[in-house]
Design a protein around this motif. Structure first.
Motif, short mmCIF file in Angstrom:
data_model
loop_
_atom_site.label_atom_id
_atom_site.label_comp_id
_atom_site.label_asym_id
_atom_site.label_seq_id
_atom_site.Cartn_x
_atom_site.Cartn_y
_atom_site.Cartn_z
N ALA A 111 0.81 -1.22 0.00
CA ALA A 111 0.00 0.00 0.00
C ALA A 111 0.85 1.27 0.00
O ALA A 111 0.44 2.29 -0.56
CB ALA A 111 -0.94 0.00 1.21
N THR B 283 1.77 1.85 -3.74
CA THR B 283 0.65 2.26 -4.57
C THR B 283 0.14 3.64 -4.19
O THR B 283 -0.27 4.43 -5.05
CB THR B 283 -0.50 1.24 -4.48
OG1 THR B 283 -0.94 1.11 -3.12
CG2 THR B 283 -0.06 -0.12 -5.00
N GLN B 284 0.19 3.98 -2.90
CA GLN B 284 -0.21 5.32 -2.47
C GLN B 284 0.74 6.38 -3.02
O GLN B 284 0.31 7.46 -3.44
CB GLN B 284 -0.27 5.40 -0.95
CG GLN B 284 -0.69 6.76 -0.40
CD GLN B 284 -2.12 7.12 -0.76
OE1 GLN B 284 -2.99 6.26 -0.83
NE2 GLN B 284 -2.36 8.40 -1.01
N PHE C 166 -7.91 9.52 -2.92
CA PHE C 166 -7.90 8.13 -3.39
C PHE C 166 -6.80 7.38 -2.66
O PHE C 166 -5.65 7.81 -2.64
CB PHE C 166 -7.64 8.08 -4.91
CG PHE C 166 -7.65 6.69 -5.48
CD1 PHE C 166 -8.84 6.00 -5.62
CD2 PHE C 166 -6.47 6.09 -5.89
CE1 PHE C 166 -8.85 4.71 -6.15
CE2 PHE C 166 -6.47 4.81 -6.42
CZ PHE C 166 -7.67 4.12 -6.55
N LYS C 167 -7.16 6.26 -2.03
CA LYS C 167 -6.21 5.47 -1.24
C LYS C 167 -6.20 4.03 -1.72
O LYS C 167 -6.98 3.20 -1.24
CB LYS C 167 -6.57 5.53 0.24
CG LYS C 167 -6.47 6.91 0.85
CD LYS C 167 -6.78 6.89 2.33
CE LYS C 167 -6.64 8.28 2.95
NZ LYS C 167 -6.92 8.27 4.41
N PRO C 168 -5.33 3.71 -2.68
CA PRO C 168 -5.25 2.33 -3.16
C PRO C 168 -4.58 1.43 -2.12
O PRO C 168 -3.73 1.88 -1.34
CB PRO C 168 -4.40 2.44 -4.42
CG PRO C 168 -3.54 3.65 -4.17
CD PRO C 168 -4.40 4.59 -3.38
N GLY C 169 -4.95 0.18 -2.13
CA GLY C 169 -4.36 -0.78 -1.21
C GLY C 169 -3.27 -1.61 -1.86
O GLY C 169 -2.88 -1.38 -3.01
N ARG D 42 -0.01 -4.85 -9.06
CA ARG D 42 0.09 -3.51 -9.64
C ARG D 42 -0.07 -3.54 -11.15
O ARG D 42 -0.76 -2.72 -11.74
CB ARG D 42 1.43 -2.88 -9.28
CG ARG D 42 1.59 -1.44 -9.72
CD ARG D 42 3.02 -0.96 -9.60
NE ARG D 42 3.90 -1.65 -10.56
CZ ARG D 42 5.19 -1.38 -10.72
NH1 ARG D 42 5.77 -0.46 -9.96
NH2 ARG D 42 5.92 -2.04 -11.61
N GLY E 219 -5.80 -4.07 -10.52
CA GLY E 219 -6.20 -3.83 -9.15
C GLY E 219 -6.64 -2.40 -8.89
O GLY E 219 -7.18 -1.70 -9.77
N ASP E 220 -6.38 -1.94 -7.66
CA ASP E 220 -6.79 -0.58 -7.27
C ASP E 220 -6.17 0.50 -8.13
O ASP E 220 -6.80 1.54 -8.40
CB ASP E 220 -6.41 -0.34 -5.80
CG ASP E 220 -7.34 -1.03 -4.82
OD1 ASP E 220 -8.35 -1.60 -5.26
OD2 ASP E 220 -7.05 -0.99 -3.61
N ARG F 112 -7.82 2.28 -11.09
CA ARG F 112 -8.94 3.17 -10.81
C ARG F 112 -8.50 4.53 -10.28
O ARG F 112 -9.32 5.38 -9.95
CB ARG F 112 -9.89 2.50 -9.81
CG ARG F 112 -10.56 1.25 -10.36
CD ARG F 112 -11.57 0.68 -9.39
NE ARG F 112 -10.94 0.04 -8.25
CZ ARG F 112 -10.54 -1.22 -8.24
NH1 ARG F 112 -10.69 -1.98 -9.33
NH2 ARG F 112 -9.99 -1.76 -7.16
N SER F 113 -7.18 4.76 -10.22
CA SER F 113 -6.67 6.03 -9.74
C SER F 113 -7.07 7.17 -10.68
O SER F 113 -7.07 7.00 -11.91
CB SER F 113 -5.14 5.97 -9.65
OG SER F 113 -4.59 7.26 -9.46
#
Length: 260
Positions: free
Chosen positions: A178, A181-182, A200-203, A207, A236-237, A240-241
């Motif tokens: 995390a 990604t953050q 926005f806080k991706p986990g 990647r 993944g997350d 969607r950033s």
């Protein structure tokens, strides 16, 4: 490796690794020597056509120097591999420790990054393990930490069509925690206020996955020309950033190298 050579390699690797950071070739340790050669290197230039930042829909062209060297004692330094020490085990195993650079990102790289601030360069420490699988296949793995943690896994294949012409292909994936990604895909409260993007806080998670195909031509004994086409897919997350404008980036890398 003498102390003076080690200090020179350490001083130069910060500059040289910037090429790897842009070309994204620094994920795995790659042998730069032909079979049966214990010490040597390759110097040349890299032409890179790739996105301005991870997730950008804008591209840029760069031409940069490239140098890599491996010593018979196990030390190595350069653009592709960073700085470290390798051990060649039995049955086609190669493993070791290395330092590489994460050169971060500048707000001025794209108008889409306005208000996000700069990500300062960061030294990464890590380890790697490679294994020959037979039939021209190789397994590569790498663990890097410094701006979060990255785990890279890949399988590659190579085949000589004739003595001066070789083709290669590979697939790879990267898992990120995390913190990583953050750093690259997240938007905190201060950045949201400055940029206008929502928080926005991706986990942690997968990647990206990527594939590549290469052609390597050696017109002369000590010279090589390589063309590599890459196709990636953010997963993944991170896909969607709000910073991601293109989740399927492409890259083209052309290199010319003199082996010494």
């Amino acid at each position: 490796m003498s102390p003076s050579l080690f200090r020179s390699a350490l001083a130069g690797v910060a500059l040289l690794s910037s090429v790897a950071a842009q070309a994204q070739v620094g994920d795995f340790f790659r042998n730069v020597l032909p079979p049966g050669v214990e010490q040597g290197g390759v110097a040349g230039a890299v032409m890179l056509h790739a996105p301005r930042y991870a997730g950008s829909d804008q591209e840029r062209l760069r031409v940069l120097p490239s140098v890599d060297y491996q010593w018979r004692e196990g030390w190595f330094a350069g653009v592709v591999n960073g700085l470290g020490y390798r051990v060649s085990g039995g049955s086609g195993q190669v493993y070791g420790l290395r330092l590489s650079m994460d050169f971060g990102r500048e707000e001025d790289d794209s108008s889409a990054l306005r208000g996000m601030g700069d990500l300062k360069p960061r030294l990464l420490a890590g380890a790697f393990y490679n294994q020959e699988l037979g039939g021209g296949f190789n397994l590569s793995s790498s663990l890097r930490t410094g701006r979060g943690t990255l785990l890279d896994l890949g399988v590659s294949w190579g085949h000589a069509l004739r003595p001066d012409l070789r083709v290669a292909a590979g697939v790879a994936m990267s898992w990120a925690d995390a913190r990583h990604t953050q750093s690259y895909f997240g938007v905190n409260a201060a950045q949201s206020q400055a940029s206008g993007y929502p928080v926005f806080k991706p986990g942690a998670g997968l990647r990206d996955v990527r594939a590549s195909a290469s052609v390597i031509y050696r017109p002369l004994r000590d010279w090589s020309l390589t063309a590599t086409l890459g196709q990636g897919s953010l997963r993944g997350d991170v896909q969607r950033s709000p910073l991601v404008r293109d989740a399927s980036p492409q890259s083209l890398i052309l290199t010319v190298g003199h082996h010494f």
